[in-house]
Design a protein around this motif. Sequence first.
Motif, PDB file in Angstrom:
ATOM      1  N   GLY A 225       0.840  -1.433  -0.049  1.00  0.00           N
ATOM      2  CA  GLY A 225      -0.107  -0.063   0.094  1.00  0.00           C
ATOM      3  C   GLY A 225       0.948   1.235   0.140  1.00  0.00           C
ATOM      4  N   VAL A 226       2.146   1.323  -0.487  1.00  0.00           N
ATOM      5  CA  VAL A 226       2.972   2.387  -0.578  1.00  0.00           C
ATOM      6  C   VAL A 226       3.767   2.475  -1.898  1.00  0.00           C
ATOM      7  CG1 VAL A 226       4.704   1.203   0.679  1.00  0.00           C
ATOM      8  CG2 VAL A 226       4.752   3.585   0.831  1.00  0.00           C
ATOM      9  N   PHE A 227       3.862   3.431  -2.489  1.00  0.00           N
ATOM     10  CA  PHE A 227       4.720   3.602  -3.640  1.00  0.00           C
ATOM     11  C   PHE A 227       6.150   3.920  -3.190  1.00  0.00           C
ATOM     12  CE2 PHE A 227       0.829   4.944  -5.819  1.00  0.00           C
ATOM     13  CZ  PHE A 227       0.755   4.010  -6.756  1.00  0.00           C
ATOM     14  N   ALA A 228       7.067   3.350  -3.722  1.00  0.00           N
ATOM     15  CA  ALA A 228       8.627   3.253  -3.166  1.00  0.00           C
ATOM     16  C   ALA A 228       8.965   4.735  -3.848  1.00  0.00           C
ATOM     17  CB  ALA A 228       9.417   2.253  -3.751  1.00  0.00           C
ATOM     18  N   TRP A 229       8.979   4.825  -5.022  1.00  0.00           N
ATOM     19  CA  TRP A 229       9.409   6.045  -5.829  1.00  0.00           C
ATOM     20  C   TRP A 229       8.354   7.083  -6.352  1.00  0.00           C
ATOM     21  CZ3 TRP A 229      11.186   1.242  -8.012  1.00  0.00           C
ATOM     22  CH2 TRP A 229      12.192   0.655  -7.218  1.00  0.00           C
ATOM     23  N   MET A 230       7.418   6.463  -6.800  1.00  0.00           N
ATOM     24  CA  MET A 230       6.378   7.529  -7.467  1.00  0.00           C
ATOM     25  C   MET A 230       5.926   8.645  -6.433  1.00  0.00           C
ATOM     26  SD  MET A 230       4.805   8.328 -10.321  1.00  0.00           S
ATOM     27  CE  MET A 230       5.183   6.771 -11.219  1.00  0.00           C
ATOM     28  N   ASP A 231       5.502   9.658  -7.134  1.00  0.00           N
ATOM     29  CA  ASP A 231       5.292  10.929  -6.187  1.00  0.00           C
ATOM     30  C   ASP A 231       3.810  10.969  -6.184  1.00  0.00           C
ATOM     31  OD1 ASP A 231       5.277  13.232  -5.014  1.00  0.00           O
ATOM     32  OD2 ASP A 231       5.992  14.556  -6.764  1.00  0.00           O
ATOM     33  N   LYS A 232       3.263  10.504  -5.257  1.00  0.00           N
ATOM     34  CA  LYS A 232       1.657  10.541  -4.980  1.00  0.00           C
ATOM     35  C   LYS A 232       1.440  11.836  -4.430  1.00  0.00           C
ATOM     36  CE  LYS A 232      -2.351   9.114  -4.604  1.00  0.00           C
ATOM     37  NZ  LYS A 232      -3.298   8.836  -5.941  1.00  0.00           N
ATOM     38  N   PHE A 233       2.307  12.481  -3.716  1.00  0.00           N
ATOM     39  CA  PHE A 233       2.027  14.080  -3.370  1.00  0.00           C
ATOM     40  C   PHE A 233       2.030  14.832  -4.315  1.00  0.00           C
ATOM     41  CE2 PHE A 233       3.034  17.670  -0.606  1.00  0.00           C
ATOM     42  CZ  PHE A 233       2.128  17.720   0.366  1.00  0.00           C
ATOM     43  N   GLY A 234       2.922  14.857  -5.144  1.00  0.00           N
ATOM     44  CA  GLY A 234       2.889  15.887  -6.239  1.00  0.00           C
ATOM     45  C   GLY A 234       4.143  17.035  -6.282  1.00  0.00           C
ATOM     46  N   HIS A 235       4.590  17.031  -4.965  1.00  0.00           N
ATOM     47  CA  HIS A 235       5.679  18.223  -4.751  1.00  0.00           C
ATOM     48  C   HIS A 235       7.024  17.964  -5.591  1.00  0.00           C
ATOM     49  CE1 HIS A 235       8.560  20.467  -2.137  1.00  0.00           C
ATOM     50  NE2 HIS A 235       7.354  21.242  -1.988  1.00  0.00           N
ATOM     51  N   GLY A 236       7.611  16.578  -5.373  1.00  0.00           N
ATOM     52  CA  GLY A 236       8.931  16.321  -5.777  1.00  0.00           C
ATOM     53  C   GLY A 236       8.873  16.494  -7.540  1.00  0.00           C
ATOM     54  N   THR A 237       7.827  15.964  -7.988  1.00  0.00           N
ATOM     55  CA  THR A 237       7.743  16.120  -9.596  1.00  0.00           C
ATOM     56  C   THR A 237       7.897  17.836  -9.951  1.00  0.00           C
ATOM     57  OG1 THR A 237       6.422  14.222  -9.648  1.00  0.00           O
ATOM     58  CG2 THR A 237       6.481  15.480 -11.586  1.00  0.00           C
ATOM     59  N   ILE A 262      21.677  15.832 -14.727  1.00  0.00           N
ATOM     60  CA  ILE A 262      21.265  14.549 -14.303  1.00  0.00           C
ATOM     61  C   ILE A 262      20.392  14.399 -12.802  1.00  0.00           C
ATOM     62  CG2 ILE A 262      22.108  12.117 -13.824  1.00  0.00           C
ATOM     63  CD1 ILE A 262      24.268  12.718 -15.912  1.00  0.00           C
ATOM     64  N   LEU A 263      19.445  13.736 -12.654  1.00  0.00           N
ATOM     65  CA  LEU A 263      18.839  13.693 -11.418  1.00  0.00           C
ATOM     66  C   LEU A 263      18.992  12.393 -10.566  1.00  0.00           C
ATOM     67  CD1 LEU A 263      15.172  15.254 -12.388  1.00  0.00           C
ATOM     68  CD2 LEU A 263      17.184  16.543 -11.221  1.00  0.00           C
ATOM     69  N   VAL A 264      19.249  12.462  -9.509  1.00  0.00           N
ATOM     70  CA  VAL A 264      19.187  11.362  -8.558  1.00  0.00           C
ATOM     71  C   VAL A 264      18.078  11.942  -7.306  1.00  0.00           C
ATOM     72  CG1 VAL A 264      20.250  10.248  -6.607  1.00  0.00           C
ATOM     73  CG2 VAL A 264      21.663  10.803  -8.591  1.00  0.00           C
ATOM     74  N   VAL A 265      17.155  11.331  -7.313  1.00  0.00           N
ATOM     75  CA  VAL A 265      15.750  11.507  -6.492  1.00  0.00           C
ATOM     76  C   VAL A 265      15.688  10.636  -5.293  1.00  0.00           C
ATOM     77  CG1 VAL A 265      13.606  12.114  -6.636  1.00  0.00           C
ATOM     78  CG2 VAL A 265      14.794  12.472  -8.771  1.00  0.00           C
ATOM     79  N   ILE A 266      15.539  11.067  -4.119  1.00  0.00           N
ATOM     80  CA  ILE A 266      15.443  10.356  -2.865  1.00  0.00           C
ATOM     81  C   ILE A 266      14.075  10.852  -2.287  1.00  0.00           C
ATOM     82  CG2 ILE A 266      16.273  10.165  -0.396  1.00  0.00           C
ATOM     83  CD1 ILE A 266      19.070  10.728  -1.381  1.00  0.00           C
ATOM     84  N   LYS A 267      13.079   9.663  -2.375  1.00  0.00           N
ATOM     85  CA  LYS A 267      12.110   9.670  -1.927  1.00  0.00           C
ATOM     86  C   LYS A 267      12.146   9.735  -0.105  1.00  0.00           C
ATOM     87  CE  LYS A 267       6.971   8.391  -1.975  1.00  0.00           C
ATOM     88  NZ  LYS A 267       5.839   7.472  -2.376  1.00  0.00           N
ATOM     89  N   ALA A 268      11.976  10.852   0.609  1.00  0.00           N
ATOM     90  CA  ALA A 268      12.126  10.733   1.957  1.00  0.00           C
ATOM     91  C   ALA A 268      10.940  11.130   2.575  1.00  0.00           C
ATOM     92  CB  ALA A 268      13.436  11.636   2.357  1.00  0.00           C
ATOM     93  N   PHE A 269       9.858  11.764   1.818  1.00  0.00           N
ATOM     94  CA  PHE A 269       8.556  12.114   2.495  1.00  0.00           C
ATOM     95  C   PHE A 269       7.683  11.292   1.964  1.00  0.00           C
ATOM     96  CE2 PHE A 269      11.440  15.648   2.725  1.00  0.00           C
ATOM     97  CZ  PHE A 269      10.755  16.556   3.663  1.00  0.00           C
ATOM     98  N   GLY A 270       6.471  11.122   2.868  1.00  0.00           N
ATOM     99  CA  GLY A 270       5.514  10.266   2.691  1.00  0.00           C
ATOM    100  C   GLY A 270       4.478  11.037   1.744  1.00  0.00           C
ATOM    101  N   ASP A 271       3.402  10.233   1.766  1.00  0.00           N
ATOM    102  CA  ASP A 271       2.044  10.929   0.923  1.00  0.00           C
ATOM    103  C   ASP A 271       1.413  12.245   1.603  1.00  0.00           C
ATOM    104  OD1 ASP A 271       2.792   9.197  -0.773  1.00  0.00           O
ATOM    105  OD2 ASP A 271       1.196   7.743  -0.770  1.00  0.00           O
ATOM    106  N   ASN A 272       1.792  12.401   2.815  1.00  0.00           N
ATOM    107  CA  ASN A 272       1.277  13.312   3.504  1.00  0.00           C
ATOM    108  C   ASN A 272       2.325  14.573   3.599  1.00  0.00           C
ATOM    109  OD1 ASN A 272       3.067  12.392   5.399  1.00  0.00           O
ATOM    110  ND2 ASN A 272       1.932  12.144   6.977  1.00  0.00           N
ATOM    111  N   GLY A 273       3.295  14.316   3.108  1.00  0.00           N
ATOM    112  CA  GLY A 273       4.240  15.603   2.870  1.00  0.00           C
ATOM    113  C   GLY A 273       5.199  15.720   4.313  1.00  0.00           C
ATOM    114  N   THR A 274       5.316  14.818   5.223  1.00  0.00           N
ATOM    115  CA  THR A 274       6.147  14.853   6.216  1.00  0.00           C
ATOM    116  C   THR A 274       7.191  13.757   6.282  1.00  0.00           C
ATOM    117  OG1 THR A 274       4.775  13.436   7.563  1.00  0.00           O
ATOM    118  CG2 THR A 274       4.130  15.667   7.635  1.00  0.00           C
TER     119      THR A 274
END
Length: 482
Positions: A225-237, A262-274
């Motif tokens: 029930g969680v995306f590893a890298w995809m941006d469900k919040f919308g901010h990082g994109t 070149i982009l290296v993207v780290i998903k550190a924030f959850g879908d609630n933005g925290t």
Amino acid sequence: MYGSRKPIRIRQSVQASKTIALLVLLIPLLLILPPILRTQERGVASLANTDPSLLDAIIRGEKPVAYAIISPDRMQYLPPPLKAWRFGDKLILKYRMDIALLRRVSKHAYYISMPRPFTIIDPIGLLRRATAEELMNDLERAKEYHTDIKRSFHRASDRWGGKGVTVCVIDSGIDYLHPDLRDSVRVLVSLRVYGNGHPLIWIKGVNGTLEDAWVYEQGINNTYGVFAWMDKFGHGTHVSGIIAGSGVASRGEVLGIAPNVILVVIKAFGDNGTASMDTILEALDWVQRHMADFNITIVNMSFGAYVPSNGKDPVSVACDELAELGLILFASAGNNYIFPFTISSPASAHKVIAVGAVNPYTCKIPSWTACGPTNDGRMKPDFICAGVWVLSTKPVTVKSYIEEAIPEAVRDNYYMWLSGTSMACPIAVGLCAEWVEYYYYVYHEVPSWRKAYSLLTSNIKRLNPFFKDFISGEGIPYGPGG
């Protein structure tokens, strides 16, 4: 004769009274001074290096989590921590603290502080405040302008597009299948999903294509029930598009500041933005461990902890150490209104370049952008960049939280406008990437963060013609040759 002696006896009497008074003051001091000196010799700390909120919590009888920053050679004197990170010459230790442990740790620590929650600095919180009307009026102005203003406002270079420069974005993930971003993305890192105790990583061309990554990630989402890298919040994109958007979906109309990076993207924030402080430290630790592997030069941090900071908190200290290792780090100043001492962490760090916002349509500073000085009196922010309704990429593979929350800011299937110092920060990062490419072409070396700061100030519009101030910083930076 008698008249000449009387004043002498009075003076002698006064002098004796002064001597007695001085002895009365000195005797207690002489009695307590040796114990004080012996206490200092034994290393008993005064707790002056401790966050006052931590002391308050302990006095209330709590046992809060705390972070101590020490030199590695002092670890031998301390008990094992709950968790530890090393950044350069500093160790960050996590403890469950009581008064006895606090006294012991404080003898050896530079500073001890409470954990702070980190949040993405997004426009939704702004729209719920008193600035909502101001922002919505500006949105109508942005739509009338229609095209993308950020490149022209900052005179982004057409020659220097950040080629050969790798930028790490620590955020809510990225829609790596967006037409404007897929060519820029090289590495995806998840601190929301772990494999064998390590962050889940996908390297394009090593693990497979980005389409393969999406298939793999859907399996994770179906199970956990969680995306590893995809941006469900919308901010990082959106942030990533401001830096590196190629403009493919708009035929070049909506373009990032440095589209060749070149982009290296780290998903550190959850879908609630925290994100927790531990997660941010883990993200920075990953950058430290892999900066050479992926040639990372610049780090974008469009987030912050909304507490007044003196730059001694663990994340700020970690960032300062990373800057000494050769990275150039940028952070959002915060959307905390123009009140003194509102610069967020890690923008408050000594060696992090803090970015505030300016309205590109009016060239005025909005009422919500944070301002300095920091709690220890340093002048921040360092620069201000366009931060009012900046047009950039939105997730297309999934529908994001931000898009659902403010549909009026959506332009089409690929782009939307957003506001905040979150948007100003990646503009400064993109300009820096242009300058790094330029500097490498001329001098055949990568600039330090100090040199990068100097390059940004070499071509700038100063709102304060006399000196750097705590609202506009150095001013509005331009690209090389702009």
